[in-house]
Design a protein around this motif. Structure first.
Motif, PDB file in Angstrom:
ATOM      1  N   LEU A   1       0.823  -1.206   0.000  1.00  6.91           N
ATOM      2  CA  LEU A   1       0.000   0.000   0.000  1.00  6.91           C
ATOM      3  C   LEU A   1       0.861   1.261   0.000  1.00  6.91           C
ATOM      4  O   LEU A   1       0.538   2.244  -0.671  1.00  6.91           O
ATOM      5  N   GLN A   2       1.977   1.230   0.716  1.00  6.44           N
ATOM      6  CA  GLN A   2       2.904   2.368   0.727  1.00  6.44           C
ATOM      7  C   GLN A   2       3.446   2.629  -0.674  1.00  6.44           C
ATOM      8  O   GLN A   2       3.537   3.778  -1.110  1.00  6.44           O
ATOM      9  N   GLN A   3       3.794   1.565  -1.374  1.00  2.00           N
ATOM     10  CA  GLN A   3       4.310   1.711  -2.738  1.00  2.00           C
ATOM     11  C   GLN A   3       3.243   2.269  -3.671  1.00  2.00           C
ATOM     12  O   GLN A   3       3.522   3.121  -4.518  1.00  2.00           O
ATOM     13  N   GLN A   4       2.003   1.805  -3.528  1.00  2.01           N
ATOM     14  CA  GLN A   4       0.926   2.285  -4.379  1.00  2.01           C
ATOM     15  C   GLN A   4       0.638   3.765  -4.130  1.00  2.01           C
ATOM     16  O   GLN A   4       0.414   4.527  -5.077  1.00  2.01           O
ATOM     17  N   ILE A   5       0.666   4.178  -2.872  1.00  2.15           N
ATOM     18  CA  ILE A   5       0.412   5.581  -2.548  1.00  2.15           C
ATOM     19  C   ILE A   5       1.551   6.456  -3.062  1.00  2.15           C
ATOM     20  O   ILE A   5       1.319   7.552  -3.582  1.00  2.15           O
ATOM     21  N   LYS A   6       2.787   5.970  -2.976  1.00  2.00           N
ATOM     22  CA  LYS A   6       3.929   6.720  -3.512  1.00  2.00           C
ATOM     23  C   LYS A   6       3.799   6.874  -5.026  1.00  2.00           C
ATOM     24  O   LYS A   6       4.021   7.959  -5.568  1.00  2.00           O
ATOM     25  N   LYS A   7       3.407   5.804  -5.704  1.00  2.99           N
ATOM     26  CA  LYS A   7       3.218   5.862  -7.153  1.00  2.99           C
ATOM     27  C   LYS A   7       2.089   6.829  -7.504  1.00  2.99           C
ATOM     28  O   LYS A   7       2.187   7.586  -8.477  1.00  2.99           O
ATOM     29  N   ARG A   8       1.014   6.842  -6.710  1.00  2.00           N
ATOM     30  CA  ARG A   8      -0.091   7.769  -6.933  1.00  2.00           C
ATOM     31  C   ARG A   8       0.390   9.212  -6.841  1.00  2.00           C
ATOM     32  O   ARG A   8       0.021  10.056  -7.656  1.00  2.00           O
ATOM     33  N   GLN A   9       1.231   9.505  -5.862  1.00  2.00           N
ATOM     34  CA  GLN A   9       1.752  10.862  -5.706  1.00  2.00           C
ATOM     35  C   GLN A   9       2.621  11.263  -6.898  1.00  2.00           C
ATOM     36  O   GLN A   9       2.591  12.412  -7.338  1.00  2.00           O
ATOM     37  N   GLU A  10       3.387  10.308  -7.431  1.00  2.00           N
ATOM     38  CA  GLU A  10       4.199  10.586  -8.618  1.00  2.00           C
ATOM     39  C   GLU A  10       3.309  10.901  -9.820  1.00  2.00           C
ATOM     40  O   GLU A  10       3.596  11.824 -10.594  1.00  2.00           O
ATOM     41  N   VAL A  11       2.235  10.138  -9.991  1.00  2.00           N
ATOM     42  CA  VAL A  11       1.320  10.361 -11.114  1.00  2.00           C
ATOM     43  C   VAL A  11       0.638  11.720 -10.971  1.00  2.00           C
ATOM     44  O   VAL A  11       0.460  12.446 -11.956  1.00  2.00           O
ATOM     45  N   ILE A  12       0.272  12.099  -9.746  1.00  2.00           N
ATOM     46  CA  ILE A  12      -0.347  13.407  -9.517  1.00  2.00           C
ATOM     47  C   ILE A  12       0.622  14.524  -9.892  1.00  2.00           C
ATOM     48  O   ILE A  12       0.232  15.523 -10.499  1.00  2.00           O
ATOM     49  N   ALA A  13       1.912  14.360  -9.569  1.00  2.00           N
ATOM     50  CA  ALA A  13       2.913  15.368  -9.927  1.00  2.00           C
ATOM     51  C   ALA A  13       3.055  15.473 -11.448  1.00  2.00           C
ATOM     52  O   ALA A  13       3.162  16.580 -12.000  1.00  2.00           O
ATOM     53  N   ILE A  14       3.020  14.354 -12.134  1.00  2.00           N
ATOM     54  CA  ILE A  14       3.115  14.366 -13.598  1.00  2.00           C
ATOM     55  C   ILE A  14       1.895  15.055 -14.194  1.00  2.00           C
ATOM     56  O   ILE A  14       2.019  15.862 -15.130  1.00  2.00           O
ATOM     57  N   LEU A  15       0.708  14.748 -13.665  1.00  2.00           N
ATOM     58  CA  LEU A  15      -0.514  15.390 -14.158  1.00  2.00           C
ATOM     59  C   LEU A  15      -0.479  16.897 -13.959  1.00  2.00           C
ATOM     60  O   LEU A  15      -0.910  17.662 -14.831  1.00  2.00           O
ATOM     61  N   LYS A  16       0.039  17.329 -12.831  1.00  2.00           N
ATOM     62  CA  LYS A  16       0.135  18.762 -12.560  1.00  2.00           C
ATOM     63  C   LYS A  16       1.038  19.447 -13.588  1.00  2.00           C
ATOM     64  O   LYS A  16       0.706  20.511 -14.111  1.00  2.00           O
ATOM     65  N   GLU A  17       2.148  18.807 -13.898  1.00  2.00           N
ATOM     66  CA  GLU A  17       3.066  19.365 -14.895  1.00  2.00           C
ATOM     67  C   GLU A  17       2.420  19.386 -16.281  1.00  2.00           C
ATOM     68  O   GLU A  17       2.565  20.366 -17.029  1.00  2.00           O
ATOM     69  N   LEU A  18       1.686  18.331 -16.629  1.00  2.00           N
ATOM     70  CA  LEU A  18       1.009  18.289 -17.928  1.00  2.00           C
ATOM     71  C   LEU A  18      -0.042  19.390 -18.045  1.00  2.00           C
ATOM     72  O   LEU A  18      -0.190  20.009 -19.107  1.00  2.00           O
ATOM     73  N   LYS A  19      -0.761  19.660 -16.967  1.00  2.00           N
ATOM     74  CA  LYS A  19      -1.771  20.719 -17.002  1.00  2.00           C
ATOM     75  C   LYS A  19      -1.122  22.092 -17.153  1.00  2.00           C
ATOM     76  O   LYS A  19      -1.657  22.953 -17.855  1.00  2.00           O
ATOM     77  N   GLN A  20       0.017  22.295 -16.515  1.00  2.00           N
ATOM     78  CA  GLN A  20       0.736  23.563 -16.685  1.00  2.00           C
ATOM     79  C   GLN A  20       1.210  23.719 -18.124  1.00  2.00           C
ATOM     80  O   GLN A  20       1.126  24.812 -18.710  1.00  2.00           O
ATOM     81  N   ASN A  21       1.703  22.625 -18.714  1.00  2.00           N
ATOM     82  CA  ASN A  21       2.133  22.670 -20.108  1.00  2.00           C
ATOM     83  C   ASN A  21       0.955  22.942 -21.040  1.00  2.00           C
ATOM     84  O   ASN A  21       1.093  23.657 -22.041  1.00  2.00           O
ATOM     85  N   GLU A  22      -0.202  22.378 -20.709  1.00  2.00           N
ATOM     86  CA  GLU A  22      -1.393  22.616 -21.534  1.00  2.00           C
ATOM     87  C   GLU A  22      -1.762  24.099 -21.534  1.00  2.00           C
ATOM     88  O   GLU A  22      -2.097  24.664 -22.590  1.00  2.00           O
ATOM     89  N   LEU A  23      -1.714  24.722 -20.376  1.00  2.00           N
ATOM     90  CA  LEU A  23      -2.012  26.159 -20.307  1.00  2.00           C
ATOM     91  C   LEU A  23      -1.047  26.974 -21.153  1.00  2.00           C
ATOM     92  O   LEU A  23      -1.446  27.900 -21.875  1.00  2.00           O
ATOM     93  N   LEU A  24       0.222  26.613 -21.089  1.00  2.00           N
ATOM     94  CA  LEU A  24       1.228  27.305 -21.894  1.00  2.00           C
ATOM     95  C   LEU A  24       0.976  27.117 -23.385  1.00  2.00           C
ATOM     96  O   LEU A  24       1.056  28.067 -24.171  1.00  2.00           O
ATOM     97  N   ILE A  25       0.639  25.906 -23.781  1.00  2.00           N
ATOM     98  CA  ILE A  25       0.375  25.623 -25.205  1.00  2.00           C
ATOM     99  C   ILE A  25      -0.847  26.400 -25.676  1.00  2.00           C
ATOM    100  O   ILE A  25      -0.857  26.971 -26.775  1.00  2.00           O
ATOM    101  N   ARG A  26      -1.887  26.444 -24.855  1.00  2.00           N
ATOM    102  CA  ARG A  26      -3.094  27.185 -25.241  1.00  2.00           C
ATOM    103  C   ARG A  26      -2.804  28.679 -25.371  1.00  2.00           C
ATOM    104  O   ARG A  26      -3.385  29.346 -26.238  1.00  2.00           O
ATOM    105  N   LYS A  27      -1.908  29.208 -24.546  1.00  2.00           N
ATOM    106  CA  LYS A  27      -1.516  30.611 -24.681  1.00  2.00           C
ATOM    107  C   LYS A  27      -0.783  30.840 -25.991  1.00  2.00           C
ATOM    108  O   LYS A  27      -0.923  31.889 -26.622  1.00  2.00           O
ATOM    109  N   MET A  28       0.024  29.875 -26.391  1.00  2.00           N
ATOM    110  CA  MET A  28       0.768  29.995 -27.654  1.00  2.00           C
ATOM    111  C   MET A  28      -0.178  30.007 -28.853  1.00  2.00           C
ATOM    112  O   MET A  28       0.103  30.654 -29.850  1.00  2.00           O
ATOM    113  N   LEU A  29      -1.265  29.279 -28.745  1.00  2.00           N
ATOM    114  CA  LEU A  29      -2.196  29.183 -29.873  1.00  2.00           C
ATOM    115  C   LEU A  29      -3.063  30.419 -30.030  1.00  2.00           C
ATOM    116  O   LEU A  29      -3.678  30.610 -31.080  1.00  2.00           O
ATOM    117  N   LYS A  30      -3.145  31.267 -29.014  1.00  2.00           N
ATOM    118  CA  LYS A  30      -3.971  32.463 -29.125  1.00  2.00           C
ATOM    119  C   LYS A  30      -3.361  33.493 -30.020  1.00  2.00           C
ATOM    120  O   LYS A  30      -2.279  33.660 -30.291  1.00  2.00           O
TER     121      LYS A  30
END
Length: 101
Positions: free
Chosen positions: A72-101
């Motif tokens: 369970l500790q390993q699964q929760i650690k992996k979940r936190q890593e995935v959340i960090a990746i998702l956060k970075e992807l969402k920031q990149n999405e905002l940047l890309i959408r700004k570029m397209l304007k």
């Protein structure tokens, strides 16, 4: 200029596909965090999370040396890593959408 715009749109599509894949992967991991409580010098582990009614729930997992706790500790650690990746992807999405304007 149209080549640059098409490359940026392709990057946006790739980003959105990656976000969807990580969200699907995120649903496979348990929610919450592990809480360790000590009673009579023995450590017991509980999983604390919020249920559908937004109440905090605590489920008993086992003693500290239980293999289920380590898994369970390993699964929760992996979940936190995935959340960090998702956060970075969402920031990149905002940047890309700004570029397209």
């Amino acid at each position: 200029m149209t080549i640059l715009v098409s490359v940026i749109k392709d990057e946006l599509d790739r980003n959105l596909r990656a976000q969807a894949a990580y969200l699907k992967e995120l649903s496979q991991f348990p929610q919450g965090s592990l809480i360790i409580k000590q009673r009579k010098s023995i450590d017991y582990v509980y999983l604390a999370y919020r249920d559908a009614t937004n109440r905090v729930r605590t489920d008993y997992i086992g003693k500290q040396d239980n293999p289920k706790v380590k898994q369970l500790q390993q699964q929760i650690k992996k979940r936190q890593e995935v959340i960090a990746i998702l956060k970075e992807l969402k920031q990149n999405e905002l940047l890309i959408r700004k570029m397209l304007k």
